[in-house]
Every structure is written in C-alpha cells, then in structure tokens.
Design a protein around this motif. Structure first.
Motif, PDB file in Angstrom:
ATOM      1  N   GLU A  62      -2.095  48.033  27.190  1.00  0.00           N
ATOM      2  CA  GLU A  62      -3.335  47.805  26.460  1.00  0.00           C
ATOM      3  C   GLU A  62      -4.466  47.224  27.286  1.00  0.00           C
ATOM      4  OE1 GLU A  62      -2.955  46.179  22.603  1.00  0.00           O
ATOM      5  OE2 GLU A  62      -1.185  47.356  22.148  1.00  0.00           O
ATOM      6  N   PHE A  63      -4.179  46.579  28.405  1.00  0.00           N
ATOM      7  CA  PHE A  63      -5.226  46.026  29.261  1.00  0.00           C
ATOM      8  C   PHE A  63      -4.640  45.760  30.639  1.00  0.00           C
ATOM      9  CE2 PHE A  63      -3.388  42.739  26.571  1.00  0.00           C
ATOM     10  CZ  PHE A  63      -2.955  41.803  27.494  1.00  0.00           C
ATOM     11  N   ASP A  64      -5.526  45.583  31.619  1.00  0.00           N
ATOM     12  CA  ASP A  64      -5.098  45.436  33.012  1.00  0.00           C
ATOM     13  C   ASP A  64      -5.115  44.001  33.516  1.00  0.00           C
ATOM     14  OD1 ASP A  64      -4.657  48.216  33.544  1.00  0.00           O
ATOM     15  OD2 ASP A  64      -6.829  48.472  33.479  1.00  0.00           O
ATOM     16  N   MET A  65      -5.964  43.163  32.939  1.00  0.00           N
ATOM     17  CA  MET A  65      -6.061  41.774  33.389  1.00  0.00           C
ATOM     18  C   MET A  65      -6.697  40.927  32.291  1.00  0.00           C
ATOM     19  SD  MET A  65      -9.106  42.355  36.219  1.00  0.00           S
ATOM     20  CE  MET A  65      -9.752  40.717  36.454  1.00  0.00           C
ATOM     21  N   ILE A  66      -6.574  39.605  32.458  1.00  0.00           N
ATOM     22  CA  ILE A  66      -7.206  38.659  31.543  1.00  0.00           C
ATOM     23  C   ILE A  66      -8.021  37.682  32.383  1.00  0.00           C
ATOM     24  CG2 ILE A  66      -6.834  36.810  29.871  1.00  0.00           C
ATOM     25  CD1 ILE A  66      -4.200  38.130  29.118  1.00  0.00           C
ATOM     26  N   SER A  67      -9.255  37.450  31.953  1.00  0.00           N
ATOM     27  CA  SER A  67     -10.101  36.462  32.619  1.00  0.00           C
ATOM     28  C   SER A  67     -10.736  35.586  31.549  1.00  0.00           C
ATOM     29  CB  SER A  67     -11.189  37.153  33.444  1.00  0.00           C
ATOM     30  OG  SER A  67     -12.030  36.187  34.041  1.00  0.00           O
ATOM     31  N   ASN A  68     -10.478  34.292  31.632  1.00  0.00           N
ATOM     32  CA  ASN A  68     -11.015  33.333  30.664  1.00  0.00           C
ATOM     33  C   ASN A  68     -10.796  33.808  29.223  1.00  0.00           C
ATOM     34  OD1 ASN A  68     -11.922  31.360  32.526  1.00  0.00           O
ATOM     35  ND2 ASN A  68     -13.663  32.677  33.019  1.00  0.00           N
ATOM     36  N   SER A  69      -9.556  34.179  28.940  1.00  0.00           N
ATOM     37  CA  SER A  69      -9.101  34.627  27.616  1.00  0.00           C
ATOM     38  C   SER A  69      -9.677  35.978  27.176  1.00  0.00           C
ATOM     39  CB  SER A  69      -9.408  33.582  26.537  1.00  0.00           C
ATOM     40  OG  SER A  69      -8.770  32.365  26.860  1.00  0.00           O
ATOM     41  N   LYS A  70     -10.341  36.674  28.068  1.00  0.00           N
ATOM     42  CA  LYS A  70     -10.899  37.986  27.741  1.00  0.00           C
ATOM     43  C   LYS A  70     -10.014  39.062  28.371  1.00  0.00           C
ATOM     44  CE  LYS A  70     -15.461  35.982  27.619  1.00  0.00           C
ATOM     45  NZ  LYS A  70     -16.556  35.587  28.478  1.00  0.00           N
ATOM     46  N   LYS A  71      -9.514  39.952  27.532  1.00  0.00           N
ATOM     47  CA  LYS A  71      -8.640  41.031  27.996  1.00  0.00           C
ATOM     48  C   LYS A  71      -9.492  42.187  28.507  1.00  0.00           C
ATOM     49  CE  LYS A  71      -5.318  39.625  24.563  1.00  0.00           C
ATOM     50  NZ  LYS A  71      -4.981  39.817  23.166  1.00  0.00           N
ATOM     51  N   ILE A  72      -9.149  42.654  29.710  1.00  0.00           N
ATOM     52  CA  ILE A  72      -9.980  43.642  30.391  1.00  0.00           C
ATOM     53  C   ILE A  72      -9.171  44.882  30.734  1.00  0.00           C
ATOM     54  CG2 ILE A  72     -11.435  44.081  32.420  1.00  0.00           C
ATOM     55  CD1 ILE A  72     -11.623  40.936  32.640  1.00  0.00           C
ATOM     56  N   GLU A  73      -9.700  46.019  30.345  1.00  0.00           N
ATOM     57  CA  GLU A  73      -9.164  47.315  30.748  1.00  0.00           C
ATOM     58  C   GLU A  73     -10.087  47.858  31.830  1.00  0.00           C
ATOM     59  OE1 GLU A  73      -6.466  48.764  30.188  1.00  0.00           O
ATOM     60  OE2 GLU A  73      -6.750  50.924  30.291  1.00  0.00           O
ATOM     61  N   ILE A  74      -9.514  48.434  32.872  1.00  0.00           N
ATOM     62  CA  ILE A  74     -10.310  48.977  33.973  1.00  0.00           C
ATOM     63  C   ILE A  74     -10.071  50.474  34.032  1.00  0.00           C
ATOM     64  CG2 ILE A  74     -10.733  48.929  36.469  1.00  0.00           C
ATOM     65  CD1 ILE A  74      -9.442  46.043  36.357  1.00  0.00           C
ATOM     66  N   LYS A  75     -11.151  51.234  34.045  1.00  0.00           N
ATOM     67  CA  LYS A  75     -11.071  52.692  34.156  1.00  0.00           C
ATOM     68  C   LYS A  75     -11.934  53.127  35.326  1.00  0.00           C
ATOM     69  CE  LYS A  75      -8.369  53.478  30.711  1.00  0.00           C
ATOM     70  NZ  LYS A  75      -7.010  53.923  30.991  1.00  0.00           N
ATOM     71  N   THR A  76     -11.362  53.986  36.141  1.00  0.00           N
ATOM     72  CA  THR A  76     -12.059  54.459  37.334  1.00  0.00           C
ATOM     73  C   THR A  76     -12.138  55.970  37.294  1.00  0.00           C
ATOM     74  OG1 THR A  76     -11.070  52.612  38.541  1.00  0.00           O
ATOM     75  CG2 THR A  76     -12.111  54.337  39.855  1.00  0.00           C
ATOM     76  N   ALA A  77     -13.282  56.492  37.691  1.00  0.00           N
ATOM     77  CA  ALA A  77     -13.462  57.942  37.786  1.00  0.00           C
ATOM     78  C   ALA A  77     -14.217  58.250  39.064  1.00  0.00           C
ATOM     79  CB  ALA A  77     -14.228  58.469  36.575  1.00  0.00           C
ATOM     80  N   ARG A  78     -13.966  59.411  39.569  1.00  0.00           N
ATOM     81  CA  ARG A  78     -14.727  59.868  40.737  1.00  0.00           C
ATOM     82  C   ARG A  78     -15.515  61.101  40.348  1.00  0.00           C
ATOM     83  NH1 ARG A  78      -9.508  61.827  43.628  1.00  0.00           N
ATOM     84  NH2 ARG A  78      -9.017  63.504  42.193  1.00  0.00           N
ATOM     85  N   LYS A  79     -16.616  61.253  41.001  1.00  0.00           N
ATOM     86  CA  LYS A  79     -17.452  62.427  40.795  1.00  0.00           C
ATOM     87  C   LYS A  79     -16.975  63.491  41.764  1.00  0.00           C
ATOM     88  CE  LYS A  79     -22.264  63.802  41.390  1.00  0.00           C
ATOM     89  NZ  LYS A  79     -21.990  64.611  42.548  1.00  0.00           N
ATOM     90  N   ILE A 107     -14.043  46.928  28.645  1.00  0.00           N
ATOM     91  CA  ILE A 107     -13.647  47.976  29.587  1.00  0.00           C
ATOM     92  C   ILE A 107     -14.642  47.916  30.733  1.00  0.00           C
ATOM     93  CG2 ILE A 107     -13.300  50.430  30.043  1.00  0.00           C
ATOM     94  CD1 ILE A 107     -12.890  50.896  27.091  1.00  0.00           C
ATOM     95  N   ILE A 108     -14.125  47.794  31.933  1.00  0.00           N
ATOM     96  CA  ILE A 108     -14.974  47.891  33.119  1.00  0.00           C
ATOM     97  C   ILE A 108     -14.787  49.300  33.670  1.00  0.00           C
ATOM     98  CG2 ILE A 108     -15.421  47.064  35.456  1.00  0.00           C
ATOM     99  CD1 ILE A 108     -14.411  44.308  34.562  1.00  0.00           C
ATOM    100  N   LEU A 109     -15.875  50.059  33.688  1.00  0.00           N
ATOM    101  CA  LEU A 109     -15.854  51.406  34.231  1.00  0.00           C
ATOM    102  C   LEU A 109     -16.345  51.360  35.677  1.00  0.00           C
ATOM    103  CD1 LEU A 109     -17.597  53.309  31.272  1.00  0.00           C
ATOM    104  CD2 LEU A 109     -15.135  52.994  31.654  1.00  0.00           C
ATOM    105  N   ILE A 110     -15.566  51.920  36.578  1.00  0.00           N
ATOM    106  CA  ILE A 110     -15.950  52.027  37.985  1.00  0.00           C
ATOM    107  C   ILE A 110     -16.098  53.518  38.289  1.00  0.00           C
ATOM    108  CG2 ILE A 110     -15.241  51.621  40.386  1.00  0.00           C
ATOM    109  CD1 ILE A 110     -15.939  49.056  38.865  1.00  0.00           C
ATOM    110  N   ALA A 111     -17.258  53.895  38.759  1.00  0.00           N
ATOM    111  CA  ALA A 111     -17.555  55.304  39.053  1.00  0.00           C
ATOM    112  C   ALA A 111     -17.839  55.450  40.540  1.00  0.00           C
ATOM    113  CB  ALA A 111     -18.758  55.763  38.231  1.00  0.00           C
ATOM    114  N   ILE A 112     -17.058  56.302  41.188  1.00  0.00           N
ATOM    115  CA  ILE A 112     -17.172  56.478  42.636  1.00  0.00           C
ATOM    116  C   ILE A 112     -17.633  57.892  42.932  1.00  0.00           C
ATOM    117  CG2 ILE A 112     -15.964  56.347  44.848  1.00  0.00           C
ATOM    118  CD1 ILE A 112     -13.790  54.673  43.354  1.00  0.00           C
ATOM    119  N   SER A 113     -18.761  58.007  43.596  1.00  0.00           N
ATOM    120  CA  SER A 113     -19.166  59.305  44.141  1.00  0.00           C
ATOM    121  C   SER A 113     -18.926  59.224  45.643  1.00  0.00           C
ATOM    122  CB  SER A 113     -20.636  59.613  43.829  1.00  0.00           C
ATOM    123  OG  SER A 113     -21.498  58.946  44.710  1.00  0.00           O
TER     124      SER A 113
END
Length: 182
Positions: free
Chosen positions: A68-85, A106-112
């Motif tokens: 359901e999530f990848d990490m927790i920071s200061n009680s906030k559950k974080i999902e990380i999604k990465t996509a490449r162009k 959700i933190i979205l990381i987009a890599i071109s």
C-alpha cells in the motif's frame, strides 16, 4: 573466437557511432532498464533525497513487501511511482496506482533522457471518485485527470498518464518535500 563476438563488436561499434551522433541526454541510460528497475531507481532516489534533506522517514526491510505504500515520513504514508518518457512518446505513464490503498501522498518521479520532473499528490485533497461515472480521478494542476485500467477488466491496478507540461521541474522538489514532510 566465437562468431557471436563478431556480432557483439559490430553492435557495439554501431551503438557508439550513433551515440556520438545523437545526444539523447544525461539520463539516456534509463531507456535500458525494464519498468521494475525504473521503479526501484525512483524509489531509491526519493529516499536518498529525504536523507540528503535530513527529513526523517521509515525505510522498510527489503524483504518485506508493503503493497500500500513505500515509506512513512512524520506519520505520512508515501507511495512512490516512477515513469520514464520513451523516445517516441511525449507522455509519462505511472502504473500500479490503487486509490483504495492506505497512503497519504503519491510522489511521482518522471525521468526523460534529458530532464527530471516530479509531482506530489495529496490523496485526501487530490483524489476523486465519481460515483455517477464510476471512475477515479486525480487533480493535477487544478484539472481532473482520469485514472484508467492498466489492463482490460483490471480495476485494481490503474495508471495515470501525464505530459511534461503537467509535471514540475525537479528544481523545486526539495522545497516541496521540506514543506510537506519536514
């Protein structure tokens, strides 16, 4: 000498020749990885940036799978999604999003090949389920973007497709992380 080595040398020669003719960018190696590896790179990147900024977070055992999530920071559950162009498309496809999961952001990381971008989604503010349409939406830059099924009939794993203009340049990433998680 194996004859396969002849082909290998020819492929390497052509690759180097083409590489010198076209600069695809500083991140061009991202094109060599399959989707899971790209996701692992993005997740590790976010965690390293948190470390760099001294933002506390809980990093889970690599042997433990958290669906359901990848990490927790200061009680906030974080999902990380990465996509490449890809080379021949102008969009980023963020796969495996499940709005029913128990995350806060959700933190979205987009890599071109030439640049790095991001977007941070606050699930409590930016997620909408339209009961009438029976569709899921995320608010991106004050506009509704529909989440669609990754595969026909699969309503569990959804994808969000964004173009470069909908994402933020990485230059403000650290400021946004500090504002939300520090």
């Amino acid at each position: 000498m194996k004859i396969e080595n002849i082909l290998l040398e020819l492929i390497d020669e052509k690759y180097n020749e083409l590489k010198n003719k076209q600069d695809r960018g500083i991140f061009e190696k991202i094109l060599l990885f399959e989707a899971n590896a790209v996701g692992q790179i993005g997740e590790k990147f976010v965690k390293e940036v948190f470390k760099f900024l001294n933002i506390p977070f809980e990093d889970f055992d690599k042997d433990v799978i958290h669906d359901e999530f990848d990490m927790i920071s200061n009680s906030k559950k974080i999902e990380i999604k990465t996509a490449r162009k890809g080379i021949n498309r102008d969009t980023f496809q963020f796969n495996g999003i499940n709005p029913k999961y128990n995350y806060d952001y959700i933190i979205l990381i987009a890599i071109s090949t030439k640049s790095l971008h991001y977007y941070i989604i606050n699930k409590s503010k930016d997620y909408i389920y339209n009961h009438k349409l029976k569709k899921d939406f995320m608010i991106i830059n004050n506009k509704e973007k529909q989440l669609v099924s990754m595969n026909p009939g699969n309503q569990v794993n959804l994808k969000l497709t964004l173009n470069l203009k909908e994402l933020k340049d990485i230059s403000n990433f650290t400021n946004d992380l500090k504002e939300i998680f520090a």
